[in-house]
Every structure is written in structure tokens, then in C-alpha cells.
Design a protein around this motif. Structure first.
Motif, PDB file in Angstrom:
ATOM      1  N   SER A  20      23.844   7.299  51.870  1.00  0.00           N
ATOM      2  CA  SER A  20      22.536   6.625  51.937  1.00  0.00           C
ATOM      3  C   SER A  20      22.702   5.124  52.124  1.00  0.00           C
ATOM      4  O   SER A  20      21.981   4.504  52.912  1.00  0.00           O
ATOM      5  CB  SER A  20      21.730   6.889  50.659  1.00  0.00           C
ATOM      6  OG  SER A  20      21.625   8.266  50.413  1.00  0.00           O
ATOM      7  N   GLU A  39      29.845  -2.105  46.146  1.00  0.00           N
ATOM      8  CA  GLU A  39      30.371  -0.797  45.751  1.00  0.00           C
ATOM      9  C   GLU A  39      31.139  -0.970  44.439  1.00  0.00           C
ATOM     10  O   GLU A  39      32.026  -1.807  44.341  1.00  0.00           O
ATOM     11  CB  GLU A  39      31.281  -0.214  46.850  1.00  0.00           C
ATOM     12  CG  GLU A  39      32.060   1.021  46.459  1.00  0.00           C
ATOM     13  CD  GLU A  39      31.200   2.160  45.889  1.00  0.00           C
ATOM     14  OE1 GLU A  39      30.206   2.545  46.512  1.00  0.00           O
ATOM     15  OE2 GLU A  39      31.553   2.662  44.785  1.00  0.00           O
ATOM     16  N   ARG A  45      36.113   6.180  48.921  1.00  0.00           N
ATOM     17  CA  ARG A  45      36.605   7.483  48.468  1.00  0.00           C
ATOM     18  C   ARG A  45      36.880   8.352  49.691  1.00  0.00           C
ATOM     19  O   ARG A  45      36.480   8.020  50.818  1.00  0.00           O
ATOM     20  CB  ARG A  45      35.590   8.141  47.538  1.00  0.00           C
ATOM     21  CG  ARG A  45      34.216   8.242  48.159  1.00  0.00           C
ATOM     22  CD  ARG A  45      33.161   8.623  47.159  1.00  0.00           C
ATOM     23  NE  ARG A  45      31.860   8.629  47.810  1.00  0.00           N
ATOM     24  CZ  ARG A  45      30.734   8.890  47.193  1.00  0.00           C
ATOM     25  NH1 ARG A  45      30.730   9.159  45.909  1.00  0.00           N
ATOM     26  NH2 ARG A  45      29.597   8.884  47.859  1.00  0.00           N
ATOM     27  N   ALA A  52      26.624  20.831  54.205  1.00  0.00           N
ATOM     28  CA  ALA A  52      25.933  21.400  55.368  1.00  0.00           C
ATOM     29  C   ALA A  52      24.927  20.370  55.855  1.00  0.00           C
ATOM     30  O   ALA A  52      24.191  19.799  55.062  1.00  0.00           O
ATOM     31  CB  ALA A  52      25.213  22.682  54.967  1.00  0.00           C
ATOM     32  N   THR A 169      22.459   2.255  38.795  1.00  0.00           N
ATOM     33  CA  THR A 169      22.328   1.039  37.984  1.00  0.00           C
ATOM     34  C   THR A 169      21.076   0.264  38.376  1.00  0.00           C
ATOM     35  O   THR A 169      20.392  -0.306  37.527  1.00  0.00           O
ATOM     36  CB  THR A 169      23.579   0.147  38.168  1.00  0.00           C
ATOM     37  OG1 THR A 169      24.724   0.895  37.768  1.00  0.00           O
ATOM     38  CG2 THR A 169      23.485  -1.119  37.343  1.00  0.00           C
ATOM     39  N   ASP A 298      20.135   9.809  46.478  1.00  0.00           N
ATOM     40  CA  ASP A 298      20.195  10.454  45.164  1.00  0.00           C
ATOM     41  C   ASP A 298      19.600   9.571  44.067  1.00  0.00           C
ATOM     42  O   ASP A 298      19.038  10.074  43.096  1.00  0.00           O
ATOM     43  CB  ASP A 298      21.644  10.797  44.809  1.00  0.00           C
ATOM     44  CG  ASP A 298      22.110  12.096  45.482  1.00  0.00           C
ATOM     45  OD1 ASP A 298      21.368  12.620  46.344  1.00  0.00           O
ATOM     46  OD2 ASP A 298      23.202  12.592  45.132  1.00  0.00           O
ATOM     47  N   ALA A 311      22.433  14.961  51.697  1.00  0.00           N
ATOM     48  CA  ALA A 311      23.063  14.071  52.678  1.00  0.00           C
ATOM     49  C   ALA A 311      22.125  13.845  53.857  1.00  0.00           C
ATOM     50  O   ALA A 311      21.929  12.716  54.320  1.00  0.00           O
ATOM     51  CB  ALA A 311      24.384  14.684  53.149  1.00  0.00           C
TER      52      ALA A 311
HETATM   53  C1  LIG Z   1      29.101  19.711  45.368  1.00  0.00           C
HETATM   54  C2  LIG Z   1      27.999  19.139  46.221  1.00  0.00           C
HETATM   55  C3  LIG Z   1      27.622  19.784  47.382  1.00  0.00           C
HETATM   56  C4  LIG Z   1      26.630  19.253  48.193  1.00  0.00           C
HETATM   57  N1  LIG Z   1      26.272  19.900  49.326  1.00  0.00           N
HETATM   58  C5  LIG Z   1      25.374  19.335  50.148  1.00  0.00           C
HETATM   59  C6  LIG Z   1      25.030  19.962  51.373  1.00  0.00           C
HETATM   60  O1  LIG Z   1      25.524  21.039  51.696  1.00  0.00           O
HETATM   61  N2  LIG Z   1      24.138  19.320  52.192  1.00  0.00           N
HETATM   62  C7  LIG Z   1      23.582  18.122  51.865  1.00  0.00           C
HETATM   63  O2  LIG Z   1      22.815  17.560  52.666  1.00  0.00           O
HETATM   64  N3  LIG Z   1      23.854  17.528  50.682  1.00  0.00           N
HETATM   65  C8  LIG Z   1      24.730  18.103  49.831  1.00  0.00           C
HETATM   66  N4  LIG Z   1      25.019  17.517  48.646  1.00  0.00           N
HETATM   67  C9  LIG Z   1      24.298  16.300  48.259  1.00  0.00           C
HETATM   68  C10 LIG Z   1      24.830  15.059  48.939  1.00  0.00           C
HETATM   69  O3  LIG Z   1      26.233  15.031  48.887  1.00  0.00           O
HETATM   70  C11 LIG Z   1      24.253  13.846  48.254  1.00  0.00           C
HETATM   71  O4  LIG Z   1      22.851  13.979  48.184  1.00  0.00           O
HETATM   72  C12 LIG Z   1      24.577  12.582  49.001  1.00  0.00           C
HETATM   73  O5  LIG Z   1      25.959  12.468  49.244  1.00  0.00           O
HETATM   74  C13 LIG Z   1      24.081  11.411  48.178  1.00  0.00           C
HETATM   75  O6  LIG Z   1      24.455  10.235  48.802  1.00  0.00           O
HETATM   76  P1  LIG Z   1      24.027   8.851  48.172  1.00  0.00           P
HETATM   77  O7  LIG Z   1      24.629   7.834  49.064  1.00  0.00           O
HETATM   78  O8  LIG Z   1      22.557   8.821  47.925  1.00  0.00           O
HETATM   79  O9  LIG Z   1      24.702   8.804  46.719  1.00  0.00           O
HETATM   80  P2  LIG Z   1      26.229   8.855  46.297  1.00  0.00           P
HETATM   81  O10 LIG Z   1      27.022   9.717  47.206  1.00  0.00           O
HETATM   82  O11 LIG Z   1      26.243   9.178  44.853  1.00  0.00           O
HETATM   83  O12 LIG Z   1      26.748   7.375  46.524  1.00  0.00           O
HETATM   84  C14 LIG Z   1      26.458   6.355  45.611  1.00  0.00           C
HETATM   85  C15 LIG Z   1      27.475   5.252  45.786  1.00  0.00           C
HETATM   86  O13 LIG Z   1      27.092   4.179  44.928  1.00  0.00           O
HETATM   87  C16 LIG Z   1      28.201   3.749  44.203  1.00  0.00           C
HETATM   88  N5  LIG Z   1      27.716   3.173  42.943  1.00  0.00           N
HETATM   89  C17 LIG Z   1      27.278   3.821  41.850  1.00  0.00           C
HETATM   90  N6  LIG Z   1      26.920   2.934  40.915  1.00  0.00           N
HETATM   91  C18 LIG Z   1      27.116   1.714  41.442  1.00  0.00           C
HETATM   92  C19 LIG Z   1      26.934   0.394  40.938  1.00  0.00           C
HETATM   93  N7  LIG Z   1      26.480   0.173  39.701  1.00  0.00           N
HETATM   94  N8  LIG Z   1      27.256  -0.643  41.731  1.00  0.00           N
HETATM   95  C20 LIG Z   1      27.751  -0.437  42.998  1.00  0.00           C
HETATM   96  N9  LIG Z   1      27.949   0.790  43.504  1.00  0.00           N
HETATM   97  C21 LIG Z   1      27.629   1.845  42.727  1.00  0.00           C
HETATM   98  C22 LIG Z   1      29.044   4.995  44.017  1.00  0.00           C
HETATM   99  O14 LIG Z   1      30.390   4.676  43.704  1.00  0.00           O
HETATM  100  C23 LIG Z   1      28.892   5.655  45.383  1.00  0.00           C
HETATM  101  O15 LIG Z   1      29.812   5.149  46.313  1.00  0.00           O
HETATM  102  C24 LIG Z   1      25.987  18.042  47.801  1.00  0.00           C
HETATM  103  C25 LIG Z   1      26.347  17.411  46.617  1.00  0.00           C
HETATM  104  C26 LIG Z   1      27.341  17.955  45.829  1.00  0.00           C
HETATM  105  C27 LIG Z   1      27.721  17.229  44.564  1.00  0.00           C
END
Ligand SMILES: Cc1cc2nc3c(=O)[nH]c(=O)nc-3n(C[C@H](O)[C@H](O)[C@H](O)COP(=O)(O)OP(=O)(O)OC[C@H]3O[C@@H](n4cnc5c(N)ncnc54)[C@H](O)[C@@H]3O)c2cc1C
Length: 404
Positions: A20, A39, A45, A52, A169, A298, A311
Motif C-alpha cells: 500500500s 519504514e 523484507r 492471489a 502507529t 491494512d 494486496a
Molecule cells: C498469509 C497471508 C496471505 C494473504 N493472502 C492474500 C491474497 O491471497 N490476496 C491478497 O490480495 N491479499 C492477501 N493477503 C493480504 C495482503 O498481504 C495484505 O493486505 C497487504 O500485503 C497489506 O499491505 P500493506 O502495505 O497495507 O501493509 P503491510 O504489508 O503490513 O505493510 C506495512 C509496512 O509498514 C511498516 N511499518 C509498520 N509500522 C511502522 C512504523 N511505525 N513506522 C514505519 N513503518 C512501519 C511495516 O514494517 C511494513 O513494511 C494475505 C495476508 C497474509 C498475512
């Protein structure tokens, strides 16, 4: 893409280098904003777990110009089998059976594709988190802290995007404590990349061992080792974190003998360098923005893995935010209101879907296991097309919410 002269020079702080956050920085940079990304981790990572990508995610990735780089690791000859501990197997339901032609990738594939597309002038600060956020009508003052040096600094931004995941946070600092927004689903998950394909099965086989209250899934990929996903139901979520993850997982799948497949999955999970272990929670909020601070992904609406759309929706949310800021270049607040109004019904429906779909991932009890097995048999019967529409993730996963 042409830069919008009105937005040139505006600074946006994006917190979180996940799907995101990177997608947001990419989209807003194209609009002429100057993103800085924070980050918390010391470095990027890797791989992660199977993801999917459905309609809305594929469409957004294409418009963000990263779809080709995201790729597709869904092999042409993938077959999914329902297995039991004694080695019996029968035809199951895999991604190719779902409507909408989803892609199968690793989370890292999406993050890498987006990250590679970031222009070099987008500054990424690792090991850095926000510790205080204060805003007035015209801007946001963010105080950050470096985890290693302890150095703090305060800077002003025109917009702050909290894309820092489930336990955000930014959300905590601006909207309130986690407990106000996290809704436990009473499930735990563990995931990692396996060291080798599962013995006794073809490398292209997807495997599902679904029992009452627990399941293990193996996802096969083209040109990559498979990943495993453990998912199990619990009442005492906190207790699961009080011992090593592998012990909690083994206990959840006990006391019966594991059998050869589960044993290999446990061993690989225990030996994995990078593994996920977490509780499954949805984030539910009445609003995602407060002044010039907005949550995305998320952090704002965690759908959970059971929706299969986190995702995809993270990318779509980022793209849509850019579209709304483009539409209202001089009115950030209006852009945020319209952005949220468009996205909210979609995420609300997906959260609802996730609560149903978790039974397909992991039946919560014996009755649900029987219902699930019956549904799968129907889905593999001549009446399959009707049942797939009724039970499988359908319309929502096929929608392109940005274009809709
Ligand atoms: C096992 C599993 C299977 C999944 N399967 C699917 C699927 O099939 N299809 C799909 O669409 N989605 C799937 N998802 C969901 C999807 O992976 C997530 O919704 C998506 O990756 C979320 O992305 P994000 O960037 O919002 O959050 P995150 O991936 O949680 O990224 C947040 C980032 O912020 C950083 N961060 C956290 N706190 C701080 C802070 N205080 N200061 C600075 N940085 C910080 C973290 O280190 C991280 O890098 C799955 C999730 C899981 C766990």
C-alpha cells in the motif's frame, strides 16, 4: 504521465514500505507530489507468502505500470488436492478454478515490482518511525525517531498517509489505541517458504489439509519453492504468542500423529529464516482520515487473508487516492472524503466475505468441516458453475473498483 503543476512541490509522508505504501508513493509521485517513505524495519523484507491477485489488483497494477514486473507464478499444470494425514487425496479447489482468472504471486513479487518502479528521487528512510503527529489547517508536523541512533526530527508535510499495516502507529497516534479498531477473528496464521517441494507430491500440486479448527495449505509456484500457510482457530489468542510459534502450531495440530506431509511442513517452518506468525484481525473504523492524515491498506481496513483481496485493495486504494487528489488538486480534504466514499462499500463487503470465506480456508468445527467438504464435492460436480458463483469469491474479486 504529465505532472500537475498545482501539486508540484507538495510533500507527502508515506509511513510503511509495504504494497500500500509503495503504491501510494508511486501514484502520488506521478501526480507531482514529493513522497518521503518511512519504514520501521532496517531493510526491505523478502518473499513472504502466497498472494492471489484478483481483478481490481491486476487492473491497478497495470495502470501503475507494474503488472508485467509483478508477473504470475501460477503454473499451467497446477492441480489442488485435499489431503489427509494418512496420505489419501482427492481433487480440491485451486485458484485456476475461481472466476476472474486470478494471478498467483508472492507478496515480495508485488512489493519488488512497485519498489523498482519508484523514481530515484523518492526518499526511503529505514529504521524510522513516527512518534508524534500534530496538524493544523495547512499541514502536518511529524516527529520521527531513528531506531538505531535514537535521533529525532520534526518535519512538515502537506499530507500523511499511514500505510503501516495492521498495528499501525499512525492510527494509534492520530485515531486511538489498537483495541478500538482491531476485531479479532479468533484465528492464527503461520506462513513461510518451504525448503523443498512436499515429498510424495508433484511440484505443481497444491495441497490442502483441512480439519475441524485447523488447516494447512501448500501453494506451488513456477520458478520458486512452494509456501505453506497454517491457519487455526483459537479462543486464547494471547496465549499463542507466549511460546515459540512452531510450538503453538504443533499444539494446534495435535495431539494426533502429524503424518509425513504435516511433519515436513512443521520442520520447514521451524527452520525457515523468515516466517510469519500472527493473529487474524480485521480493522474496522468509522473514518479513515482526520484532517490531512489518512490511513490506507491494512492500517485502515485490514480485510484479512480470508478475503484474498488485501494486496489488491491496497494497490487500488493507492491508485484511487491519486485519482481523487488529481481531481481536487487544491482541496485535499475533499479528495479524501470522495476517496473514502468510493472505497468504503467495497471494503465493507470484502470484510463480510472474509468472515464467510474463513470457513472455506479453515472450518471452525466438525460441522463446518462436513459442510466445507460437501461444498467442494459440489464444486467439482457437473453443477459446479452454479456453485462456484454462489460460494466461491465471485463478483467482488472481479470488480475493478477504481474504474467502477
Ligand atoms: C498469509 C497471508 C496471505 C494473504 N493472502 C492474500 C491474497 O491471497 N490476496 C491478497 O490480495 N491479499 C492477501 N493477503 C493480504 C495482503 O498481504 C495484505 O493486505 C497487504 O500485503 C497489506 O499491505 P500493506 O502495505 O497495507 O501493509 P503491510 O504489508 O503490513 O505493510 C506495512 C509496512 O509498514 C511498516 N511499518 C509498520 N509500522 C511502522 C512504523 N511505525 N513506522 C514505519 N513503518 C512501519 C511495516 O514494517 C511494513 O513494511 C494475505 C495476508 C497474509 C498475512
Amino acid at each position: 504521465m504529465m505532472r500537475n503543476s498545482t501539486t508540484r512541490g507538495r510533500r507527502v509522508l508515506v509511513v510503511g514500505l509495504g504494497i500500500s505504501g509503495i503504491a501510494t508513493a508511486l501514484r502520488l509521485h506521478r501526480l507531482g507530489w514529493e513522497p518521503v517513505i518511512l519504514e520501521r524495519a532496517a531493510a526491505r523484507r523478502s518473499g513472504g507468502y502466497a498472494v492471489a491477485l484478483f481483478g481490481t489488483g491486476v487492473a491497478s497494477a497495470a495502470r501503475l505500470g507494474v503488472l508485467e514486473a509483478v508477473g504470475n507464478r501460477l503454473g499451467p499444470a497446477v492441480h489442488t488436492f485435499e489431503i489427509d494425514r494418512r496420505g489419501r487425496r482427492r481433487k480440491g479447489l485451486g485458484l485456476p478454478d475461481l472466476p476472474g482468472g486470478p494471478r498467483l504471486v508472492l507478496r515480495g513479487d508485488v512489493e519488488n515490482a512497485l519498489y523498482s518502479a519508484l523514481p530515484p528521487d523518492v526518499e526511503v528512510r529505514f529504521s524510522t518511525s513516527p512518534v508524534a503527529i500534530a496538524q493544523d489547517e495547512h499541514g502536518v508536523d511529524v516527529t520521527t525517531r531513528h531506531a538505531v541512533t535514537g535521533a529525532t526530527a520534526t518535519e512538515r508535510f502537506d499530507l500523511v498517509v499511514g500505510a503501516d499495516g495492521l498495528r499501525s502507529t499512525v492510527r494509534q497516534l492520530v485515531f486511538g489505541p489498537h483495541a478500538d479498531f482491531l476485531h479479532p477473528m479468533n484465528y492464527m496464521i503461520g506462513a513461510c517458504v518451504l525448503r523443498r517441494p512436499v515429498q510424495g507430491h508433484a511440484t505443481s500440486d497444491g495441497l490442502v489439509l483441512a480439519e475441524a479448527g485447523r488447516s494447512a495449505w501448500v501453494f506451488p509456484f513456477v520458478n520458486h519453492n512452494p509456501t505453506v500457510l497454517f491457519s487455526y482457530r483459537v479462543d486464547d489468542v494471547a496465549g499463542q504468542f507466549r511460546r515459540p510459534a512452531i510450538e503453538s502450531i504443533r499444539a494446534a495440530f495435535g495431539p494426533e500423529p502429524a503424518g509425513p506431509v504435516l511433519s515436513q511442513l512443521f520442520d520447514d517452518y521451524a527452520a525457515a529464516e523468515e516466517r510469519l506468525f500472527d493473529s487474524v484481525e480485521q480493522v474496522r473504523m468509522d473514518r479513515w482520515h482526520e484532517g490531512r492524515v489518512v490511513l490506507l491498506g491494512d492500517a485502515a481496513w485490514c480485510l484479512t487473508l480470508y478475503s484474498g483481496m488485501g494486496a489488491s485493495t491496497g494497490m487500488a486504494g493507492a491508485e484511487l487516492l491519486g485519482n481523487m487528489l488529481e481531481r481536487h488538486p487544491d482541496d485535499v480534504l475533499r479528495a479524501l472524503i470522495e476517496w473514502e466514499a468510493k472505497l468504503r462499500p467495497f471494503t465493507a463487503s470484502l470484510q463480510q466475505t472474509a468472515t464467510t470465506m474463513r470457513q472455506l480456508f479453515t472450518p471452525s468445527g466438525e460441522l463446518q468441516r462436513i459442510v466445507r467438504a460437501t461444498i467442494l464435492r459440489l464444486m467439482n460436480s457437473p453443477a459446479a458453475p452454479i456453485f462456484r458463483r454462489l460460494v466461491g469469491p465471485g463478483a467482488l474479486t472481479e470488480i475493478d473498483i477504481v474504474a467502477a
